[in-house]
Design a protein around this motif. Sequence first.
Motif, PDB file in Angstrom:
ATOM      1  N   UNK A   1       0.597  -1.260  -0.067  1.00  0.00           N
ATOM      2  CA  UNK A   1       0.040   0.138  -0.126  1.00  0.00           C
ATOM      3  C   UNK A   1       0.749   1.257  -0.092  1.00  0.00           C
ATOM      4  N   UNK A   2       1.813   1.200   0.784  1.00  0.00           N
ATOM      5  CA  UNK A   2       2.807   2.368   0.935  1.00  0.00           C
ATOM      6  C   UNK A   2       3.532   2.755  -0.424  1.00  0.00           C
ATOM      7  N   UNK A   3       4.171   1.503  -0.969  1.00  0.00           N
ATOM      8  CA  UNK A   3       5.009   1.670  -2.188  1.00  0.00           C
ATOM      9  C   UNK A   3       3.982   2.209  -3.417  1.00  0.00           C
ATOM     10  N   UNK A   4       2.782   1.482  -3.555  1.00  0.00           N
ATOM     11  CA  UNK A   4       2.010   1.770  -4.717  1.00  0.00           C
ATOM     12  C   UNK A   4       1.857   3.184  -4.984  1.00  0.00           C
ATOM     13  N   UNK A   5       1.819   4.240  -3.957  1.00  0.00           N
ATOM     14  CA  UNK A   5       1.923   5.585  -4.322  1.00  0.00           C
ATOM     15  C   UNK A   5       2.907   6.123  -5.239  1.00  0.00           C
ATOM     16  N   UNK A   6       3.778   5.388  -5.210  1.00  0.00           N
ATOM     17  CA  UNK A   6       5.203   6.079  -5.740  1.00  0.00           C
ATOM     18  C   UNK A   6       5.333   5.526  -7.487  1.00  0.00           C
TER      19      UNK A   6
END
Length: 433
Positions: free
Chosen positions: A188-193
Amino acid sequence: MVRETHGNTAQVAPWGGRWVQLAIGIICMSMIANLQYGWTLFVEPIDDKHGWGRTAIQVAFTIFIVTETWLVPVEGWFVDKFGPRIVVLVGGVLCALSWALNAVADSLTLLYLAAVIGGIGAGGVYGTCVGNALKWFPDRRGLAAGLTAAGFGAGSALTVVPIATMIETSGFEQTFLVFGLGQGLVILVLAWFLAEPPRTGYSRGTGSAERRHFTPQEMLRTPVFWIMYAMFTMVAAGGLMVTAQLGPIAADMGLVDAPVSILGLTLPALTFALSIDRVMNGITRPFFGWVSDHIGRENTMFIAFAIEAAGVMALSAYGADPLAFVILTGLVFFAWGEIFSLFPACCGDTFGSRFAATNAGLLYTAKGTAALLIPIGNLMVEATGSWQTVFYSVAIVNALAAFLALFVLKPMRSRYIAAASRTAPRLTTRLAD
């Protein structure tokens, strides 16, 4: 950094350029790896508690593989249309939910439902990350696809011992919950990048300076696609049988807790094999991808599939020895995992980058087709009382795939790429690392 010129416009990659995008994809892939490669650790504990039987429990694994692969073209269509971020975000949520459901599953129905949810989520992450790598690296598809797939192949290596330990100390239910939620959160965190490369100008790839970009519908009408699909299915079936059944194979051979010492490290044979297998399954993907960038996809396939056939036969003959079991399963995984870099790269070379996520996703469904054959392995064992027939069958199909790569796919694809290049549009692209 990738800069592309097309007319009077210039487009610049996101911060960190394409290598950061590649790194994000690799980490996301490692977070979904346990959904497939960690499964074998849970089979026996689930059966011990519920008594559903190995075959019934392994149906969940088959369902996971089928939903993970057969829906990737749909997820790839969303990626090609809306970009990678939203697909990976949803995938991360579904992966976490899947293992949370496994933690409380008190019936096969709920276990199978969790497999469906996990398959959809994992497929979204997998298809997106591989497709994005193919788009960002048209000049190094083998290496990029291999590094990305390595995250999936080796991503579970570091967690084999922690998962096995937690199952032993806290139970498989707690293990499902803790690792499921943790892995989903990282995604979830990495998907934003995540970001998509510029869509114009990515026409350069292995084998041709100018490429035509084939739509999925056009690709499905070509014989070369179906040859690749058949080969992918054949090789994937054998590897998936070993992946899903490694725990039961070790149990039937009496090797689960047999101590094995290598380079001063002593571990139970199954734990040691799983750890080495994950590492080898990860190393092989960028290694053979890099090799294929230099000597050709089909030549590399021939070498790898031939090694796989020999490795499986050796496992059949000498696998009852604990040390040989660990070493030979490592060889088998090293010669198998490269299909997840070679076939996507081959697909991108042949059909172009514009629809790479969808096209590679369609080819990836061969893994789902192969998963349908996994229960046959259990039936063979039940009928014969040993794993020998399974080993022989896997070796034969790998030898056949090696033959097809060199003598059927190679000349067919060469003719097809030459014909496609003559109809390619002219675009100007500059790639700079």
